[in-house]
Enzyme design. Structure first.
Site, mmCIF file in Angstrom:
data_model
loop_
_atom_site.group_PDB
_atom_site.id
_atom_site.type_symbol
_atom_site.label_atom_id
_atom_site.label_comp_id
_atom_site.label_asym_id
_atom_site.label_seq_id
_atom_site.Cartn_x
_atom_site.Cartn_y
_atom_site.Cartn_z
ATOM 1 N N ARG A 84 0.826 -1.215 0.000
ATOM 2 C CA ARG A 84 0.000 0.000 0.000
ATOM 3 C C ARG A 84 0.858 1.262 0.000
ATOM 4 N NH1 ARG A 84 -2.714 2.282 4.318
ATOM 5 N NH2 ARG A 84 -2.539 0.360 5.542
ATOM 6 N N TYR A 97 -15.960 14.406 -18.043
ATOM 7 C CA TYR A 97 -16.474 13.049 -17.890
ATOM 8 C C TYR A 97 -17.582 13.072 -16.837
ATOM 9 C CZ TYR A 97 -16.546 8.256 -16.088
ATOM 10 O OH TYR A 97 -16.935 7.022 -15.638
ATOM 11 N N ASP A 116 -7.430 17.099 -17.577
ATOM 12 C CA ASP A 116 -7.724 15.706 -17.894
ATOM 13 C C ASP A 116 -7.379 15.515 -19.365
ATOM 14 O OD1 ASP A 116 -8.825 13.250 -18.606
ATOM 15 O OD2 ASP A 116 -10.496 13.438 -17.203
ATOM 16 N N LYS A 126 -7.916 3.728 -20.273
ATOM 17 C CA LYS A 126 -8.199 3.976 -21.682
ATOM 18 C C LYS A 126 -6.954 3.742 -22.541
ATOM 19 C CE LYS A 126 -12.243 5.286 -20.036
ATOM 20 N NZ LYS A 126 -12.044 5.465 -18.590
#
Length: 426
Positions: A74, A128, A196, A221
Protein backbone atom coordinates in the site's frame (compact mmCIF):
# COMPACT_ATOMS: atom_id res chain seq x y z
CA UNK A 1 52.80 13.74 -22.02
CA UNK A 2 49.40 13.38 -20.40
CA UNK A 3 46.42 13.12 -22.74
CA UNK A 4 43.70 15.65 -22.35
CA UNK A 5 40.50 14.14 -20.93
CA UNK A 6 37.77 13.65 -23.48
CA UNK A 7 34.79 15.79 -22.53
CA UNK A 8 31.58 13.89 -21.87
CA UNK A 9 29.07 14.09 -24.68
CA UNK A 10 25.58 14.82 -23.42
CA UNK A 11 23.03 12.26 -24.56
CA UNK A 12 21.05 13.24 -27.63
CA UNK A 13 17.41 14.04 -27.02
CA UNK A 14 15.16 11.12 -27.83
CA UNK A 15 11.76 11.00 -29.47
CA UNK A 16 8.54 10.22 -27.65
CA UNK A 17 8.28 6.84 -29.37
CA UNK A 18 11.70 5.88 -28.01
CA UNK A 19 10.82 6.96 -24.48
CA UNK A 20 7.56 5.00 -24.75
CA UNK A 21 9.55 1.81 -25.35
CA UNK A 22 12.45 2.35 -22.94
CA UNK A 23 11.22 4.54 -20.05
CA UNK A 24 10.95 2.58 -16.81
CA UNK A 25 13.11 -0.21 -18.24
CA UNK A 26 16.60 1.31 -18.39
CA UNK A 27 18.01 -0.98 -15.68
CA UNK A 28 16.78 -4.29 -17.07
CA UNK A 29 19.98 -5.23 -18.88
CA UNK A 30 22.00 -4.61 -15.72
CA UNK A 31 19.56 -6.86 -13.86
CA UNK A 32 20.11 -9.59 -16.45
CA UNK A 33 16.51 -9.64 -17.66
CA UNK A 34 14.68 -8.41 -20.74
CA UNK A 35 11.04 -8.35 -19.62
CA UNK A 36 9.92 -6.15 -16.75
CA UNK A 37 9.81 -8.05 -13.43
CA UNK A 38 6.34 -8.37 -11.93
CA UNK A 39 6.42 -8.05 -8.14
CA UNK A 40 3.17 -9.34 -6.62
CA UNK A 41 4.26 -9.24 -2.98
CA UNK A 42 1.96 -7.50 -0.54
CA UNK A 43 4.60 -7.36 2.19
CA UNK A 44 8.38 -7.62 2.42
CA UNK A 45 10.65 -9.17 5.10
CA UNK A 46 12.89 -6.93 7.19
CA UNK A 47 15.01 -7.79 10.23
CA UNK A 48 15.74 -4.10 10.94
CA UNK A 49 12.59 -2.86 12.67
CA UNK A 50 14.29 0.37 13.79
CA UNK A 51 15.27 1.10 10.23
CA UNK A 52 11.74 0.36 9.05
CA UNK A 53 10.35 2.71 11.67
CA UNK A 54 12.65 5.48 10.46
CA UNK A 55 11.60 4.96 6.83
CA UNK A 56 7.91 4.97 7.73
CA UNK A 57 8.38 8.16 9.74
CA UNK A 58 10.15 9.73 6.78
CA UNK A 59 7.29 8.83 4.44
CA UNK A 60 4.69 10.15 6.87
CA UNK A 61 6.56 13.44 7.09
CA UNK A 62 7.45 13.94 3.41
CA UNK A 63 5.54 11.54 1.14
CA UNK A 64 8.75 10.74 -0.70
CA UNK A 65 9.22 7.24 -2.06
CA UNK A 66 11.02 5.16 0.59
CA UNK A 67 14.67 4.46 -0.13
CA UNK A 68 15.81 0.85 -0.09
CA UNK A 69 13.70 -2.31 -0.33
CA UNK A 70 9.89 -2.08 -0.32
CA UNK A 71 7.97 -2.13 2.97
CA UNK A 72 4.31 -2.80 2.16
CA UNK A 73 2.34 -2.81 -1.07
CA UNK A 74 0.00 0.00 0.00
CA UNK A 75 3.01 2.27 0.42
CA UNK A 76 4.90 1.46 -2.78
CA UNK A 77 5.43 -1.29 -5.37
CA UNK A 78 8.45 -1.68 -7.67
CA UNK A 79 6.44 -2.64 -10.75
CA UNK A 80 3.94 0.18 -10.37
CA UNK A 81 6.82 2.60 -9.76
CA UNK A 82 8.24 1.70 -13.18
CA UNK A 83 4.97 2.69 -14.85
CA UNK A 84 4.88 5.94 -12.87
CA UNK A 85 8.43 6.81 -13.94
CA UNK A 86 7.65 6.05 -17.57
CA UNK A 87 4.47 8.11 -17.65
CA UNK A 88 6.23 11.06 -16.02
CA UNK A 89 8.90 10.84 -18.73
CA UNK A 90 6.27 10.92 -21.49
CA UNK A 91 4.41 13.85 -19.92
CA UNK A 92 7.57 15.79 -19.12
CA UNK A 93 6.87 16.04 -15.39
CA UNK A 94 8.99 15.31 -12.33
CA UNK A 95 6.76 12.52 -11.09
CA UNK A 96 3.55 10.57 -11.54
CA UNK A 97 1.37 8.78 -8.99
CA UNK A 98 -0.82 5.85 -10.03
CA UNK A 99 -4.18 4.86 -8.52
CA UNK A 100 -6.75 2.09 -8.75
CA UNK A 101 -8.91 4.14 -11.17
CA UNK A 102 -9.16 7.54 -12.79
CA UNK A 103 -11.79 8.54 -10.25
CA UNK A 104 -9.50 7.49 -7.38
CA UNK A 105 -6.81 9.71 -8.89
CA UNK A 106 -9.14 12.73 -9.12
CA UNK A 107 -10.43 12.08 -5.60
CA UNK A 108 -6.86 12.12 -4.27
CA UNK A 109 -6.18 15.49 -5.93
CA UNK A 110 -9.32 16.98 -4.37
CA UNK A 111 -8.44 15.57 -0.96
CA UNK A 112 -4.94 17.07 -1.13
CA UNK A 113 -6.39 20.52 -1.72
CA UNK A 114 -9.24 20.09 0.78
CA UNK A 115 -6.72 19.16 3.48
CA UNK A 116 -5.20 22.59 2.90
CA UNK A 117 -8.57 24.29 3.38
CA UNK A 118 -9.03 24.84 -0.38
CA UNK A 119 -12.34 23.18 -1.23
CA UNK A 120 -13.47 25.46 -4.06
CA UNK A 121 -12.96 24.27 -7.64
CA UNK A 122 -13.37 26.21 -10.86
CA UNK A 123 -14.26 23.89 -13.75
CA UNK A 124 -15.62 23.90 -17.28
CA UNK A 125 -18.16 21.56 -18.81
CA UNK A 126 -18.31 19.10 -20.28
CA UNK A 127 -16.20 16.80 -18.15
CA UNK A 128 -16.47 13.05 -17.89
CA UNK A 129 -19.84 12.45 -16.24
CA UNK A 130 -18.48 10.93 -13.03
CA UNK A 131 -15.94 13.75 -12.66
CA UNK A 132 -18.83 16.21 -12.97
CA UNK A 133 -20.79 14.25 -10.38
CA UNK A 134 -17.88 14.09 -7.93
CA UNK A 135 -17.50 17.87 -8.05
CA UNK A 136 -21.21 18.67 -7.72
CA UNK A 137 -22.54 15.96 -5.40
CA UNK A 138 -20.82 17.23 -2.26
CA UNK A 139 -19.34 13.83 -1.47
CA UNK A 140 -15.99 15.41 -0.62
CA UNK A 141 -17.32 18.75 0.56
CA UNK A 142 -16.20 20.37 -2.68
CA UNK A 143 -17.88 23.53 -4.00
CA UNK A 144 -17.65 24.07 -7.74
CA UNK A 145 -18.11 27.12 -9.97
CA UNK A 146 -18.71 26.29 -13.63
CA UNK A 147 -17.36 28.75 -16.19
CA UNK A 148 -17.36 29.30 -19.95
CA UNK A 149 -15.02 26.91 -21.76
CA UNK A 150 -14.24 29.41 -24.51
CA UNK A 151 -13.35 32.32 -22.21
CA UNK A 152 -10.22 31.98 -20.04
CA UNK A 153 -11.01 35.36 -18.48
CA UNK A 154 -14.08 33.82 -16.84
CA UNK A 155 -11.76 31.45 -15.00
CA UNK A 156 -9.75 34.31 -13.53
CA UNK A 157 -12.99 36.00 -12.48
CA UNK A 158 -14.25 32.89 -10.70
CA UNK A 159 -11.14 32.29 -8.57
CA UNK A 160 -11.56 32.94 -4.84
CA UNK A 161 -9.20 32.87 -1.86
CA UNK A 162 -10.33 29.30 -1.11
CA UNK A 163 -9.99 28.06 -4.71
CA UNK A 164 -7.78 25.00 -4.66
CA UNK A 165 -8.01 23.84 -8.26
CA UNK A 166 -9.03 24.72 -11.80
CA UNK A 167 -10.10 21.69 -13.83
CA UNK A 168 -10.56 21.29 -17.57
CA UNK A 169 -10.80 18.30 -19.87
CA UNK A 170 -9.42 18.78 -23.36
CA UNK A 171 -10.49 17.32 -25.68
CA UNK A 172 -13.65 17.07 -23.62
CA UNK A 173 -15.72 13.98 -23.01
CA UNK A 174 -17.88 13.51 -25.06
CA UNK A 175 -18.09 16.59 -27.33
CA UNK A 176 -14.32 16.78 -28.01
CA UNK A 177 -14.35 20.53 -27.36
CA UNK A 178 -10.89 21.94 -26.75
CA UNK A 179 -9.36 24.75 -24.72
CA UNK A 180 -6.15 26.74 -25.07
CA UNK A 181 -4.21 25.20 -22.18
CA UNK A 182 -1.62 27.97 -22.05
CA UNK A 183 -4.29 30.69 -21.92
CA UNK A 184 -6.18 28.85 -19.18
CA UNK A 185 -2.99 28.29 -17.20
CA UNK A 186 -2.22 31.99 -17.35
CA UNK A 187 -5.74 32.80 -16.16
CA UNK A 188 -5.26 30.45 -13.18
CA UNK A 189 -2.46 32.51 -11.69
CA UNK A 190 -1.12 30.65 -8.65
CA UNK A 191 -4.02 28.17 -8.54
CA UNK A 192 -3.01 24.72 -9.89
CA UNK A 193 -4.49 23.80 -13.25
CA UNK A 194 -5.52 20.16 -13.65
CA UNK A 195 -5.96 18.99 -17.25
CA UNK A 196 -7.72 15.71 -17.89
CA UNK A 197 -5.78 14.61 -20.98
CA UNK A 198 -7.23 11.10 -21.26
CA UNK A 199 -8.44 11.52 -24.86
CA UNK A 200 -5.20 13.10 -26.10
CA UNK A 201 -2.51 11.06 -24.32
CA UNK A 202 1.08 12.37 -24.32
CA UNK A 203 1.23 11.54 -28.03
CA UNK A 204 -1.05 14.45 -28.95
CA UNK A 205 -0.45 16.95 -26.14
CA UNK A 206 1.64 17.41 -23.02
CA UNK A 207 -0.24 19.92 -20.85
CA UNK A 208 2.65 20.46 -18.43
CA UNK A 209 4.57 22.08 -21.28
CA UNK A 210 1.81 24.71 -21.46
CA UNK A 211 1.52 25.54 -17.79
CA UNK A 212 -0.66 22.81 -16.29
CA UNK A 213 0.58 21.63 -12.90
CA UNK A 214 -1.44 18.40 -12.88
CA UNK A 215 -2.18 16.03 -15.78
CA UNK A 216 -4.87 13.43 -15.15
CA UNK A 217 -5.36 10.23 -17.13
CA UNK A 218 -7.88 7.50 -16.87
CA UNK A 219 -5.15 4.98 -17.63
CA UNK A 220 -7.93 2.45 -18.23
CA UNK A 221 -8.20 3.98 -21.68
CA UNK A 222 -5.36 4.60 -24.15
CA UNK A 223 -2.43 4.12 -21.77
CA UNK A 224 -3.47 0.51 -21.15
CA UNK A 225 -4.97 0.24 -24.61
CA UNK A 226 -6.46 -3.24 -24.49
CA UNK A 227 -9.56 -2.94 -22.31
CA UNK A 228 -8.15 -5.11 -19.52
CA UNK A 229 -6.82 -2.60 -16.95
CA UNK A 230 -8.62 -0.29 -14.52
CA UNK A 231 -6.30 2.52 -13.42
CA UNK A 232 -5.71 6.25 -13.05
CA UNK A 233 -2.58 8.38 -12.85
CA UNK A 234 -1.64 11.98 -12.11
CA UNK A 235 1.55 13.41 -13.64
CA UNK A 236 2.84 16.39 -11.67
CA UNK A 237 5.78 17.96 -9.84
CA UNK A 238 7.44 16.03 -7.02
CA UNK A 239 6.01 18.25 -4.28
CA UNK A 240 2.41 17.50 -5.29
CA UNK A 241 3.29 13.85 -5.91
CA UNK A 242 4.43 13.49 -2.29
CA UNK A 243 1.06 14.70 -1.05
CA UNK A 244 -0.73 12.35 -3.43
CA UNK A 245 1.29 9.40 -2.17
CA UNK A 246 0.28 10.21 1.39
CA UNK A 247 -3.40 10.31 0.43
CA UNK A 248 -3.05 7.07 -1.53
CA UNK A 249 -1.45 5.35 1.44
CA UNK A 250 -4.12 6.60 3.83
CA UNK A 251 -7.13 5.87 1.63
CA UNK A 252 -5.88 2.67 -0.01
CA UNK A 253 -6.60 3.58 -3.63
CA UNK A 254 -3.49 1.73 -4.79
CA UNK A 255 -2.88 0.26 -8.23
CA UNK A 256 -2.42 -3.51 -8.36
CA UNK A 257 1.08 -4.40 -9.61
CA UNK A 258 -0.30 -6.56 -12.42
CA UNK A 259 -2.12 -3.48 -13.69
CA UNK A 260 1.10 -1.49 -13.40
CA UNK A 261 2.85 -4.17 -15.45
CA UNK A 262 0.17 -4.11 -18.15
CA UNK A 263 0.18 -0.30 -18.26
CA UNK A 264 3.93 -0.18 -18.75
CA UNK A 265 3.56 -2.66 -21.58
CA UNK A 266 0.74 -0.57 -23.03
CA UNK A 267 2.90 2.55 -23.10
CA UNK A 268 5.41 0.84 -25.38
CA UNK A 269 2.88 0.70 -28.24
CA UNK A 270 0.96 3.89 -27.39
CA UNK A 271 2.41 6.11 -30.17
CA UNK A 272 1.89 3.42 -32.82
CA UNK A 273 -1.67 2.70 -31.69
CA UNK A 274 -2.58 6.39 -31.53
CA UNK A 275 -1.25 7.13 -35.00
CA UNK A 276 -2.99 4.17 -36.62
CA UNK A 277 -6.34 4.71 -34.91
CA UNK A 278 -6.21 8.46 -35.53
CA UNK A 279 -5.63 7.97 -39.24
CA UNK A 280 -8.75 5.79 -39.43
CA UNK A 281 -10.72 8.27 -37.32
CA UNK A 282 -9.84 11.15 -39.63
CA UNK A 283 -11.05 9.14 -42.63
CA UNK A 284 -14.30 8.21 -40.88
CA UNK A 285 -14.82 11.87 -39.98
CA UNK A 286 -14.50 12.81 -43.65
CA UNK A 287 -17.12 10.25 -44.63
CA UNK A 288 -19.49 11.00 -41.76
CA UNK A 289 -19.34 14.71 -42.59
CA UNK A 290 -20.65 13.97 -46.07
CA UNK A 291 -23.36 11.52 -44.97
CA UNK A 292 -26.91 12.96 -45.10
CA UNK A 293 -27.93 10.80 -42.12
CA UNK A 294 -25.44 12.62 -39.86
CA UNK A 295 -26.38 16.06 -38.57
CA UNK A 296 -23.05 17.14 -37.11
CA UNK A 297 -19.57 15.73 -36.55
CA UNK A 298 -17.23 16.73 -33.72
CA UNK A 299 -13.49 16.12 -34.04
CA UNK A 300 -10.68 17.98 -32.27
CA UNK A 301 -8.06 20.08 -34.03
CA UNK A 302 -5.27 18.05 -32.46
CA UNK A 303 -6.67 14.91 -34.06
CA UNK A 304 -6.96 11.64 -32.21
CA UNK A 305 -9.03 8.49 -32.31
CA UNK A 306 -12.22 9.86 -30.72
CA UNK A 307 -15.20 10.93 -32.81
CA UNK A 308 -18.56 12.33 -31.73
CA UNK A 309 -21.47 12.73 -34.12
CA UNK A 310 -25.16 13.57 -33.99
CA UNK A 311 -27.65 11.72 -36.15
CA UNK A 312 -30.99 12.75 -37.61
CA UNK A 313 -32.47 9.36 -36.89
CA UNK A 314 -32.70 7.31 -33.72
CA UNK A 315 -29.28 7.12 -32.01
CA UNK A 316 -30.38 4.06 -30.08
CA UNK A 317 -31.01 2.29 -33.38
CA UNK A 318 -27.39 2.97 -34.34
CA UNK A 319 -26.27 1.34 -31.10
CA UNK A 320 -28.49 -1.67 -31.81
CA UNK A 321 -27.35 -1.83 -35.43
CA UNK A 322 -23.59 -2.21 -35.11
CA UNK A 323 -22.08 -5.67 -35.48
CA UNK A 324 -18.31 -5.22 -35.81
CA UNK A 325 -18.17 -2.14 -33.58
CA UNK A 326 -18.81 -2.93 -29.91
CA UNK A 327 -21.61 -0.97 -28.17
CA UNK A 328 -19.97 -0.39 -24.80
CA UNK A 329 -18.88 2.31 -22.41
CA UNK A 330 -15.16 3.19 -22.13
CA UNK A 331 -12.69 3.95 -24.92
CA UNK A 332 -9.09 3.71 -26.03
CA UNK A 333 -9.02 -0.01 -26.72
CA UNK A 334 -7.62 -1.75 -29.81
CA UNK A 335 -11.20 -2.42 -30.91
CA UNK A 336 -13.76 0.23 -31.82
CA UNK A 337 -16.39 1.13 -29.23
CA UNK A 338 -19.52 3.26 -29.52
CA UNK A 339 -21.90 4.55 -26.86
CA UNK A 340 -24.73 7.01 -26.27
CA UNK A 341 -23.41 9.51 -23.66
CA UNK A 342 -26.81 10.82 -22.57
CA UNK A 343 -27.77 7.27 -21.59
CA UNK A 344 -24.52 6.04 -20.08
CA UNK A 345 -21.32 8.03 -19.45
CA UNK A 346 -23.12 11.32 -18.76
CA UNK A 347 -26.43 10.01 -17.44
CA UNK A 348 -25.41 11.03 -13.94
CA UNK A 349 -25.18 14.70 -14.98
CA UNK A 350 -28.42 16.69 -14.62
CA UNK A 351 -30.27 16.83 -17.95
CA UNK A 352 -30.18 20.63 -18.19
CA UNK A 353 -26.47 20.80 -17.44
CA UNK A 354 -25.81 17.99 -19.86
CA UNK A 355 -27.59 19.67 -22.75
CA UNK A 356 -26.12 23.09 -21.97
CA UNK A 357 -22.66 21.52 -22.27
CA UNK A 358 -23.49 20.23 -25.77
CA UNK A 359 -24.34 16.65 -24.86
CA UNK A 360 -27.50 16.28 -26.91
CA UNK A 361 -29.78 13.25 -26.91
CA UNK A 362 -28.74 12.51 -30.50
CA UNK A 363 -25.01 12.52 -29.81
CA UNK A 364 -22.98 9.32 -30.20
CA UNK A 365 -19.35 8.91 -29.11
CA UNK A 366 -17.05 6.51 -30.91
CA UNK A 367 -13.56 5.37 -29.96
CA UNK A 368 -11.90 4.21 -33.16
CA UNK A 369 -9.72 1.12 -32.85
CA UNK A 370 -7.27 -0.69 -35.10
CA UNK A 371 -9.66 -2.48 -37.45
CA UNK A 372 -9.56 -1.83 -41.19
CA UNK A 373 -11.29 1.47 -41.90
CA UNK A 374 -13.39 -0.01 -44.74
CA UNK A 375 -14.81 -2.64 -42.40
CA UNK A 376 -15.63 0.01 -39.82
CA UNK A 377 -17.32 2.21 -42.42
CA UNK A 378 -19.42 -0.69 -43.71
CA UNK A 379 -20.60 -1.43 -40.17
CA UNK A 380 -21.41 2.24 -39.52
CA UNK A 381 -23.35 2.52 -42.77
CA UNK A 382 -25.48 -0.48 -41.88
CA UNK A 383 -26.19 0.94 -38.43
CA UNK A 384 -27.01 4.41 -39.79
CA UNK A 385 -29.40 2.85 -42.28
CA UNK A 386 -31.17 1.15 -39.39
CA UNK A 387 -31.52 4.53 -37.65
CA UNK A 388 -33.25 6.13 -40.64
CA UNK A 389 -33.87 9.86 -41.28
CA UNK A 390 -31.84 12.40 -43.21
CA UNK A 391 -31.86 16.17 -43.12
CA UNK A 392 -30.13 19.41 -44.06
CA UNK A 393 -26.46 19.37 -43.11
CA UNK A 394 -24.46 21.51 -40.66
CA UNK A 395 -21.36 19.42 -40.34
CA UNK A 396 -17.73 20.03 -39.66
CA UNK A 397 -14.77 22.29 -40.22
CA UNK A 398 -11.89 21.49 -42.58
CA UNK A 399 -8.98 19.43 -41.45
CA UNK A 400 -6.39 21.90 -40.15
CA UNK A 401 -2.80 21.82 -41.45
CA UNK A 402 -0.01 20.13 -39.58
CA UNK A 403 -0.55 17.58 -36.85
CA UNK A 404 1.08 16.13 -33.77
CA UNK A 405 3.50 13.21 -33.71
CA UNK A 406 2.51 12.23 -37.25
CA UNK A 407 -1.18 11.89 -36.46
CA UNK A 408 -3.61 13.35 -38.98
CA UNK A 409 -5.58 16.20 -37.39
CA UNK A 410 -9.25 16.80 -38.03
CA UNK A 411 -12.23 19.13 -37.96
CA UNK A 412 -13.54 20.79 -34.84
CA UNK A 413 -16.44 23.18 -35.46
CA UNK A 414 -19.64 23.49 -37.47
CA UNK A 415 -19.20 24.35 -41.15
CA UNK A 416 -20.29 22.89 -44.45
CA UNK A 417 -19.29 19.32 -45.35
CA UNK A 418 -17.95 20.45 -48.72
CA UNK A 419 -15.07 22.12 -46.83
CA UNK A 420 -13.78 18.82 -45.46
CA UNK A 421 -10.89 17.48 -47.59
CA UNK A 422 -9.30 14.06 -47.35
CA UNK A 423 -7.19 13.61 -44.23
CA UNK A 424 -3.48 14.39 -44.39
CA UNK A 425 -0.88 11.68 -43.86
CA UNK A 426 -1.75 8.02 -43.54
Amino acid sequence: MTAEPVPAVPPAPRALATHAVHAGREDLAALGVHAVPLDLSTTYPSYDSRGEAARIDEFAATGARPEGPPVYARLDNPTTARFEDALARLEGTEAAVAFASGMAALTAVLLVRSAQGLRHVVAVRPLYGCSDHLLTAGLLGTEVTWVDRSDPASIAGAIRPDTGLVMVETPANPTLAEVDIAAVAEACGEVPLLVDSTFATPVLQRPAEHGARLVLHSATKYLGGHGDVLAGVVACDEDFARRLRQVRFATGGVLHPLSGYLLLRGLSTLPVRMRAASASAAELVRRLAADPRVARVHYPEIGGAMIAFEVYGDPHAVIRGVRLITPAVSLGSVDTLIQHPASISHRIVAEGDRRAAGVSDRLLRMSVGLEDVEDLWHDLCEALAAAGATGPRTATAPLPPGGSEGVSPGPSAARTPEAVPAPAGR
